[in-house]
Design an enzyme around this catalytic site. Sequence first.
Site, PDB file in Angstrom:
ATOM      1  N   ASN A  33     -26.840  95.740 -47.821  1.00  0.00           N
ATOM      2  CA  ASN A  33     -26.415  96.027 -46.457  1.00  0.00           C
ATOM      3  C   ASN A  33     -26.565  97.514 -46.144  1.00  0.00           C
ATOM      4  OD1 ASN A  33     -25.510  93.296 -45.807  1.00  0.00           O
ATOM      5  ND2 ASN A  33     -23.865  93.679 -47.270  1.00  0.00           N
TER       6      ASN A  33
ATOM      7  N   CYS B  66     -29.439  86.139 -47.276  1.00  0.00           N
ATOM      8  CA  CYS B  66     -29.731  86.464 -45.881  1.00  0.00           C
ATOM      9  C   CYS B  66     -30.764  85.468 -45.371  1.00  0.00           C
ATOM     10  CB  CYS B  66     -30.242  87.897 -45.759  1.00  0.00           C
ATOM     11  SG  CYS B  66     -30.715  88.345 -44.075  1.00  0.00           S
ATOM     12  N   GLY B  67     -30.370  84.620 -44.433  1.00  0.00           N
ATOM     13  CA  GLY B  67     -31.271  83.583 -43.939  1.00  0.00           C
ATOM     14  C   GLY B  67     -32.447  84.119 -43.160  1.00  0.00           C
ATOM     15  N   ASN B  68     -32.233  85.160 -42.353  1.00  0.00           N
ATOM     16  CA  ASN B  68     -33.351  85.785 -41.645  1.00  0.00           C
ATOM     17  C   ASN B  68     -34.210  86.589 -42.603  1.00  0.00           C
ATOM     18  OD1 ASN B  68     -32.767  84.934 -38.903  1.00  0.00           O
ATOM     19  ND2 ASN B  68     -31.001  86.295 -38.993  1.00  0.00           N
TER      20      ASN B  68
ATOM     21  N   ASN C  63     -22.412  83.226 -48.613  1.00  0.00           N
ATOM     22  CA  ASN C  63     -21.521  84.328 -48.308  1.00  0.00           C
ATOM     23  C   ASN C  63     -20.489  83.828 -47.292  1.00  0.00           C
ATOM     24  OD1 ASN C  63     -23.321  84.163 -46.168  1.00  0.00           O
ATOM     25  ND2 ASN C  63     -24.326  86.083 -46.609  1.00  0.00           N
TER      26      ASN C  63
ATOM     27  N   HIS D 146     -18.043  83.142 -44.133  1.00  0.00           N
ATOM     28  CA  HIS D 146     -18.120  83.213 -42.676  1.00  0.00           C
ATOM     29  C   HIS D 146     -16.847  82.651 -42.063  1.00  0.00           C
ATOM     30  CE1 HIS D 146     -22.472  84.154 -42.374  1.00  0.00           C
ATOM     31  NE2 HIS D 146     -22.540  83.479 -43.501  1.00  0.00           N
TER      32      HIS D 146
ATOM     33  N   ASN E 209     -18.067  87.590 -42.724  1.00  0.00           N
ATOM     34  CA  ASN E 209     -18.904  87.657 -41.521  1.00  0.00           C
ATOM     35  C   ASN E 209     -18.225  86.793 -40.452  1.00  0.00           C
ATOM     36  OD1 ASN E 209     -20.783  89.064 -43.087  1.00  0.00           O
ATOM     37  ND2 ASN E 209     -21.948  87.225 -43.546  1.00  0.00           N
TER      38      ASN E 209
ATOM     39  N   GLU F 109     -21.322  91.318 -39.026  1.00  0.00           N
ATOM     40  CA  GLU F 109     -21.603  91.136 -40.449  1.00  0.00           C
ATOM     41  C   GLU F 109     -20.867  92.177 -41.282  1.00  0.00           C
ATOM     42  OE1 GLU F 109     -25.329  89.906 -42.096  1.00  0.00           O
ATOM     43  OE2 GLU F 109     -26.279  89.964 -40.124  1.00  0.00           O
ATOM     44  N   ARG F 110     -20.262  91.710 -42.349  1.00  0.00           N
ATOM     45  CA  ARG F 110     -19.590  92.645 -43.252  1.00  0.00           C
ATOM     46  C   ARG F 110     -20.632  93.627 -43.806  1.00  0.00           C
ATOM     47  NH1 ARG F 110     -18.670  89.107 -48.868  1.00  0.00           N
ATOM     48  NH2 ARG F 110     -20.823  88.375 -48.970  1.00  0.00           N
TER      49      ARG F 110
ATOM     50  N   CYS G 284     -28.075  86.350 -37.510  1.00  0.00           N
ATOM     51  CA  CYS G 284     -27.635  86.145 -38.892  1.00  0.00           C
ATOM     52  C   CYS G 284     -27.983  84.715 -39.259  1.00  0.00           C
ATOM     53  CB  CYS G 284     -26.137  86.404 -39.026  1.00  0.00           C
ATOM     54  SG  CYS G 284     -25.475  86.067 -40.676  1.00  0.00           S
ATOM     55  N   GLY G 285     -28.877  84.550 -40.236  1.00  0.00           N
ATOM     56  CA  GLY G 285     -29.327  83.207 -40.606  1.00  0.00           C
ATOM     57  C   GLY G 285     -28.241  82.374 -41.238  1.00  0.00           C
ATOM     58  N   THR G 286     -27.529  82.935 -42.221  1.00  0.00           N
ATOM     59  CA  THR G 286     -26.432  82.178 -42.831  1.00  0.00           C
ATOM     60  C   THR G 286     -25.334  81.944 -41.801  1.00  0.00           C
ATOM     61  OG1 THR G 286     -25.418  84.214 -43.696  1.00  0.00           O
ATOM     62  CG2 THR G 286     -26.882  82.995 -45.175  1.00  0.00           C
ATOM     63  N   GLY G 287     -25.166  82.910 -40.881  1.00  0.00           N
ATOM     64  CA  GLY G 287     -24.186  82.734 -39.817  1.00  0.00           C
ATOM     65  C   GLY G 287     -24.549  81.604 -38.878  1.00  0.00           C
TER      66      GLY G 287
END
Length: 287
Positions: free
Chosen positions: A62, A71-73, A161, A163, A194, A212-213, A221-224
């Site tokens: 980060n 990180c999904g993106n 991670n 959320h 996040n 995002e943290r 945010c992909g995972t988001g």
Amino acid sequence: MEFSKMHGCGNDYVYVNCMEKEVPNPGAVSEYVSHRRFGIGSDGLILIMPSDKADFRMRMFNADASEGKMCGNGIRCVAKYVYDKGLTDKTTFTIETLSGIKTIDVTLKDGKVAEASVDMGKPVLKCTDIPMISDHFVFVDQGLVIAEDVVYNGTAVSMGNPHFVTFVDDVDSLDLEKLGPLFEHHKLFPEGVNTEFVQVIDKNTVKFRVWERGSGETWACGTGACAVAVACVTLNNAGKRDEELKVIAKGGELKVTYRKDDSVILKGPATLVFDGVIDIPDEIVSK
């Protein structure tokens, strides 16, 4: 240091080929290059590395120098990097991350990767595994006290991670610079969290902003987006199992499918901004 600046829906990172050489002190390097006035400008640094378990390995850091698990993106951009740069000729391959090995399928346009689809694995809802300190086994549509007399209902989900997904009437009117840190550093999330603020547009479409943290507000945010889809389907707010949900971030559109087998598929664009070279001061790499 040679690098590529890439983004997925505006979630931008600096990418470095570490297949043959390492970046020393990558956390400090990430903090240095991420500065938007004195560095390259990014949400962090992603290293592309060899793996003995998958086709490639990625490490992501980060903007505050902390290392993230996934990180999904970012992983979609890794897929574009390794294909477009000739590190692989496969259109389906695997990438090792700190949250497990992910399988990527890329879509080509004019011989280059235009978008990628990632199997992000299964969401984790059990509080102790997120991790979240709570008397609840799962934290689904429960109230989280973030300040005196201020409570946000939301759902805690890990996609590799942590959320916290909360639904609001109007995401554009939120003061995320004020709100975000109250969630990120909440005492119930020992590793930080996040936070996704979600507005339902219709039964197939939602829009969200994310804090995002370690990076603050990012444009996607992909995972988001995956956590958002899980919360939407679980609460019956939008979307259905095995159907694509359109998740609109500040920087563009992602498509997420929460399958009946519990796996989550993330699909979206990957874009190269530019390649370059930057000098890293000795005091940064020797920190």
